[in-house]
Design a protein around this motif. Sequence first.
Motif, PDB file in Angstrom:
ATOM      1  N   ALA A 175       1.306 -52.860  15.197  1.00 60.79           N
ATOM      2  CA  ALA A 175       0.329 -52.110  16.079  1.00 60.79           C
ATOM      3  C   ALA A 175       0.592 -50.604  16.574  1.00 60.79           C
ATOM      4  O   ALA A 175       1.687 -50.233  16.564  1.00 60.79           O
ATOM      5  N   ARG A 176      -0.399 -50.154  16.357  1.00 58.98           N
ATOM      6  CA  ARG A 176      -0.662 -48.387  16.065  1.00 58.98           C
ATOM      7  C   ARG A 176      -1.392 -48.027  17.314  1.00 58.98           C
ATOM      8  O   ARG A 176      -2.166 -48.282  17.683  1.00 58.98           O
ATOM      9  N   LEU A 177      -0.895 -46.509  17.655  1.00 64.34           N
ATOM     10  CA  LEU A 177      -2.345 -46.874  18.588  1.00 64.34           C
ATOM     11  C   LEU A 177      -2.525 -44.595  18.199  1.00 64.34           C
ATOM     12  O   LEU A 177      -2.828 -44.767  16.245  1.00 64.34           O
ATOM     13  N   ALA A 178      -4.332 -44.898  18.887  1.00 61.23           N
ATOM     14  CA  ALA A 178      -5.109 -43.560  17.951  1.00 61.23           C
ATOM     15  C   ALA A 178      -4.234 -42.628  16.822  1.00 61.23           C
ATOM     16  O   ALA A 178      -4.090 -42.409  16.598  1.00 61.23           O
ATOM     17  N   THR A 179      -3.561 -42.203  18.577  1.00 62.35           N
ATOM     18  CA  THR A 179      -2.320 -41.295  18.151  1.00 62.35           C
ATOM     19  C   THR A 179      -0.947 -41.267  17.691  1.00 62.35           C
ATOM     20  O   THR A 179      -0.339 -40.511  17.513  1.00 62.35           O
ATOM     21  N   ASP A 180      -0.632 -42.537  17.048  1.00 61.86           N
ATOM     22  CA  ASP A 180       0.512 -42.533  15.999  1.00 61.86           C
ATOM     23  C   ASP A 180       0.183 -42.227  14.405  1.00 61.86           C
ATOM     24  O   ASP A 180      -0.594 -42.890  13.989  1.00 61.86           O
ATOM     25  N   PRO A 181       1.026 -41.258  13.857  1.00 65.18           N
ATOM     26  CA  PRO A 181       1.194 -40.708  12.804  1.00 65.18           C
ATOM     27  C   PRO A 181       0.766 -41.602  12.022  1.00 65.18           C
ATOM     28  O   PRO A 181       1.317 -42.916  11.612  1.00 65.18           O
ATOM     29  N   ALA A 182      -0.241 -41.593  11.000  1.00 64.97           N
ATOM     30  CA  ALA A 182      -0.491 -42.770   9.982  1.00 64.97           C
ATOM     31  C   ALA A 182      -0.149 -41.782   8.731  1.00 64.97           C
ATOM     32  O   ALA A 182       0.979 -42.149   7.769  1.00 64.97           O
ATOM     33  N   ALA A 183       0.035 -40.270   8.276  1.00 67.29           N
ATOM     34  CA  ALA A 183       0.405 -39.410   7.131  1.00 67.29           C
ATOM     35  C   ALA A 183       0.690 -38.304   7.130  1.00 67.29           C
ATOM     36  O   ALA A 183       0.296 -37.599   8.830  1.00 67.29           O
ATOM     37  N   ILE A 184       1.550 -37.695   6.438  1.00 70.14           N
ATOM     38  CA  ILE A 184       1.731 -35.993   6.609  1.00 70.14           C
ATOM     39  C   ILE A 184       1.305 -35.449   4.850  1.00 70.14           C
ATOM     40  O   ILE A 184       1.312 -36.061   4.248  1.00 70.14           O
ATOM     41  N   LEU A 185       0.169 -34.908   5.295  1.00 68.10           N
ATOM     42  CA  LEU A 185       0.138 -34.427   3.737  1.00 68.10           C
ATOM     43  C   LEU A 185       0.333 -32.663   3.956  1.00 68.10           C
ATOM     44  O   LEU A 185       0.197 -31.729   4.716  1.00 68.10           O
ATOM     45  N   TYR A 186       0.971 -32.693   2.627  1.00 68.29           N
ATOM     46  CA  TYR A 186       1.560 -30.545   3.174  1.00 68.29           C
ATOM     47  C   TYR A 186       0.675 -29.948   2.603  1.00 68.29           C
ATOM     48  O   TYR A 186      -0.398 -30.247   1.575  1.00 68.29           O
ATOM     49  N   THR A 187       0.079 -29.235   3.347  1.00 64.75           N
ATOM     50  CA  THR A 187      -1.393 -27.922   2.985  1.00 64.75           C
ATOM     51  C   THR A 187      -1.617 -27.248   1.199  1.00 64.75           C
ATOM     52  O   THR A 187       0.219 -27.302   1.386  1.00 64.75           O
ATOM     53  N   SER A 188      -1.915 -26.923   0.728  1.00 72.58           N
ATOM     54  CA  SER A 188      -1.494 -26.323  -0.432  1.00 72.58           C
ATOM     55  C   SER A 188      -1.178 -24.974  -0.004  1.00 72.58           C
ATOM     56  O   SER A 188      -0.056 -24.193  -1.359  1.00 72.58           O
ATOM     57  N   GLY A 189      -1.445 -23.951   0.946  1.00 71.85           N
ATOM     58  CA  GLY A 189      -0.378 -23.405   1.917  1.00 71.85           C
ATOM     59  C   GLY A 189      -1.130 -22.063   0.999  1.00 71.85           C
ATOM     60  O   GLY A 189      -0.018 -21.924  -0.035  1.00 71.85           O
ATOM     61  N   THR A 190      -1.788 -21.323   1.396  1.00 67.05           N
ATOM     62  CA  THR A 190      -2.068 -19.843   0.157  1.00 67.05           C
ATOM     63  C   THR A 190      -1.034 -18.970   0.241  1.00 67.05           C
ATOM     64  O   THR A 190      -0.383 -17.676  -0.543  1.00 67.05           O
ATOM     65  N   THR A 191      -0.111 -18.904   1.604  1.00 71.84           N
ATOM     66  CA  THR A 191       0.936 -17.913   2.110  1.00 71.84           C
ATOM     67  C   THR A 191       2.055 -18.708   2.703  1.00 71.84           C
ATOM     68  O   THR A 191       1.428 -19.334   3.085  1.00 71.84           O
ATOM     69  N   GLY A 192       2.842 -18.414   2.214  1.00 75.58           N
ATOM     70  CA  GLY A 192       4.188 -18.889   3.230  1.00 75.58           C
ATOM     71  C   GLY A 192       4.371 -20.072   2.596  1.00 75.58           C
ATOM     72  O   GLY A 192       4.081 -20.465   1.375  1.00 75.58           O
ATOM     73  N   ARG A 193       5.557 -21.487   2.684  1.00 71.26           N
ATOM     74  CA  ARG A 193       5.328 -22.314   2.502  1.00 71.26           C
ATOM     75  C   ARG A 193       4.739 -23.139   2.941  1.00 71.26           C
ATOM     76  O   ARG A 193       3.807 -23.748   4.295  1.00 71.26           O
ATOM     77  N   SER A 194       4.111 -25.269   2.170  1.00 73.50           N
ATOM     78  CA  SER A 194       3.699 -25.815   3.262  1.00 73.50           C
ATOM     79  C   SER A 194       3.960 -25.913   3.925  1.00 73.50           C
ATOM     80  O   SER A 194       5.276 -25.902   4.808  1.00 73.50           O
ATOM     81  N   LYS A 195       3.081 -26.265   4.898  1.00 74.61           N
ATOM     82  CA  LYS A 195       3.005 -27.669   5.535  1.00 74.61           C
ATOM     83  C   LYS A 195       2.535 -28.414   5.795  1.00 74.61           C
ATOM     84  O   LYS A 195       1.454 -29.337   5.348  1.00 74.61           O
ATOM     85  N   GLY A 196       3.577 -29.466   6.847  1.00 77.44           N
ATOM     86  CA  GLY A 196       3.007 -30.839   7.222  1.00 77.44           C
ATOM     87  C   GLY A 196       1.975 -31.046   7.574  1.00 77.44           C
ATOM     88  O   GLY A 196       2.377 -30.880   9.171  1.00 77.44           O
ATOM     89  N   ALA A 197       0.724 -31.075   7.072  1.00 79.04           N
ATOM     90  CA  ALA A 197      -0.398 -32.188   8.784  1.00 79.04           C
ATOM     91  C   ALA A 197       0.079 -33.301   8.960  1.00 79.04           C
ATOM     92  O   ALA A 197       0.001 -33.834   7.885  1.00 79.04           O
ATOM     93  N   VAL A 198      -0.144 -33.147  10.371  1.00 75.67           N
ATOM     94  CA  VAL A 198       0.100 -35.039  10.469  1.00 75.67           C
ATOM     95  C   VAL A 198      -0.575 -35.179  11.287  1.00 75.67           C
ATOM     96  O   VAL A 198      -1.647 -34.650  11.637  1.00 75.67           O
TER      97      VAL A 198
END
Length: 526
Positions: free
Chosen positions: A175-198
Amino acid sequence: MSDGLFAALCPTGAGLAREFVRTSDGQALSYAALRAASARAAHALVALGVRPGDRVAVQVEKSLTAVVLYLATLRAGAVYLPLNTAYTAAELGYFLADAEPTLFVCTPERRAALQPLLERLAVPAVATLAAAAGTAAAGTSTDTDIGDATDIGGAAEGSFQLAMAGKPEHFDDVARLATDPAAILYTSGTTGRSKGAVLTHGNLICNARTLAASWRFTSADVLLHALPIFHIHGLFVAINVALAAGASMRFLPRFDPALVLRHLPDCSVMMGVPTFYVRLLREAQLTREKVAGMRLFISGSAPLLLETHRAWRQRTGHLILERYGLTETGMNCSNPYEGERVPGSVGPPLPDVRLRVTDQVSGTALPVESIGMIEVKGPNVFSGYWRAPDKTREAMRADGFFSTGDLGRIDARGYVYIVGRATDLIISGGYNVYPKEIELELDALPGVVESAVIGLPHAEWGEAVTAVVVPAMPLSEAAVIATLRERVAAYKLPKRVLFATELPRNVMGKVQKAQLRARYAQLYVS
Ligand code: AMP
């Protein structure tokens, strides 16, 4: 507790008999088979030590089993982390160290080469997933066995497929809450290091339902899927929308114009990046007859040129529906299914999405037609960047709006126009120059295929407006500048117009302006 994504979206009852997906080489899965295979995969994940909340990092080729693994990860309550297949071991090292997955899944071919990295990072479990060749004959409705006992020992098997074999075909979803994380996608990030969007289960479920309704998806639809599945477009916009509607997908291993044209007559909707449309238009076989069964062409992930809109309409009779979104938010805007689709605009905000344009410095909301930062708020907006609260704070306004990093404007009818990334804004002699405005002028010139306008370091101006143009015929730099001089203010006029055979693009069709800036960094440096 509420339903997680799989329970919320996957059809039940009579819907189970329908086909969920069919590959171009004839492998197919009904919704019932998807349920069974993802149950076996979820059991395999648990056996490999994956617990709710754990990350499952995946770098594999596009295949039915990869889709099954995605959904099984969510059913097991874990967090899916897809990685671009082009990432090198060094890039992979960054993502694995940052996300600390419990399980890493890669192709059998890469397994040995990655061993030192995986040992150094002490990744607890590693499995391989092979994109097995089709076993079902094309044109049949037989379900392909995925990780079933029948394909154990097949030459193309990975250890994950072996781990699925013999596991029960029923799994009680965590069972999961709507607020529970389902995926982390690293954004292409034009500057600096990629960040993981939860992204949470709630984010994905609501965006899939909104899009399925907005684009009038039904179980009768067949979606042509030629996108990669490590990016939000191919993974969430395409797969989740098909699931939400109980529709079917025609799954192509990659974008290949000949393959797309072969399968278009069996499909009703296509989702693509602008480059798909540009490349299909070069094919003589693209005719009205070919698209007779199609009801909708959708484009996103990068701006669609007005010329592509026009040429596509002329050739096929269809006006491409353009939409806008980003990794952190899912989709925010879409041109209407019924109602006017405006070329050059990404349409009004989707239902539930609030969108405003703000002053980049003061943050105050701007009136219609003013260009500023696009900010959005709604159930589609992610919960934050993975283990980076300061980056999350930087991007989130006090009232819950997310600052997209895109500049744009809204017209009086509520249609949104994207002007470009804020990081691509050029400041020349203290004046703001929006590259899009100059690119539109350049693209409209005879003999120009497309263009990219960038700012380059310049001793006098700070940044010098510079155009990179892809010509269809020989053009002179002086003549292009002279024509533009009559159309734009002097401070916006490119100091130089450079010619190139093509613009550098990433796999999602986005022009890599940072690469262009690096390539020509020394242009004005004496
Ligand atoms: P990504 O997070 O990789 O999906 O990239 C999101 C970015 O792609 C957005 O912030 C926009 O800059 C760009 N983008 C997506 N869709 C469009 C569109 N229809 N027109 C222009 N830019 C777009």
